[in-house]
Write an enzyme that holds these catalytic residues in place. Sequence first.
Site, PDB file in Angstrom:
ATOM      1  N   HIS A 108       0.868  -1.181   0.000  1.00 24.79           N
ATOM      2  CA  HIS A 108       0.000   0.000   0.000  1.00 24.79           C
ATOM      3  C   HIS A 108       0.902   1.227   0.000  1.00 24.79           C
ATOM      4  CE1 HIS A 108      -4.032  -1.726   0.565  1.00 24.79           C
ATOM      5  NE2 HIS A 108      -3.376  -2.715   1.147  1.00 24.79           N
ATOM      6  N   ALA A 162      13.965 -20.149   9.214  1.00 21.53           N
ATOM      7  CA  ALA A 162      12.747 -19.755   9.915  1.00 21.53           C
ATOM      8  C   ALA A 162      12.835 -18.319  10.418  1.00 21.53           C
ATOM      9  CB  ALA A 162      12.492 -20.706  11.080  1.00 21.53           C
ATOM     10  N   ARG A 182      20.336 -12.574   5.557  1.00 20.46           N
ATOM     11  CA  ARG A 182      21.674 -12.466   4.968  1.00 20.46           C
ATOM     12  C   ARG A 182      22.200 -13.869   4.702  1.00 20.46           C
ATOM     13  NH1 ARG A 182      25.796 -13.315   8.564  1.00 20.46           N
ATOM     14  NH2 ARG A 182      25.194 -13.452  10.753  1.00 20.46           N
TER      15      ARG A 182
END
Length: 199
Positions: A108, A162, A182
């Site tokens: 948005h 995760a 990273r």
Amino acid sequence: MKNGYGLGEIFKNAISVVYTKIFYKGARLIRRPIYVRGKKFLQYGEGFTTGYSCRLEMFDTGVGAYKKLIIGKNCKIGDYVHIAAGEKVTIGDNCLMASKIFISDSNHGDYLGIVDYSSPDIPPDNRPIYTKPVTVGNNVWIGENVCILLGVKIGDGCIIGANSVVNRDVLDNCMVAGSPARILKRYNLNSAKWEKIKE
């Protein structure tokens, strides 16, 4: 790996198999409930499998191809995966996704420069939808709670740890983690080993 389903799970899966055969021809198993918005913009390959309560949203923003969400062959996504495609999200073959993953090519507003229609005094829902395509390569494994943001390209053979937030491109055969994500390791084709990246 053999799954030891209980009686209730076997019954629910049986209903989902019938539902899949009727509404998602070629898919392996679409577990219910599932929320699909803009199904005409969805393309999936043979063997597609979902967990429970997945949300696939494809909406016409006036940009991009006719098919907004393209999922390759033998892709398996876990529970509560949410994918939003306003321009184009492409997921390659043989991808495995854990649960509670968010992938979106949309925002948005545009926050990369001076854009008057993305001002903080404008309600977020009134800001124009800004899109940039997302690509996930073949044989990619995405861990629990991962967020992949607009404009990102993830190469083949990658592992996304995760809880990672991926906001930039990832080269082939890399293992990434963190927020922002990273590179931690890269697969060395010569030594056939995952090798740590020196900082």
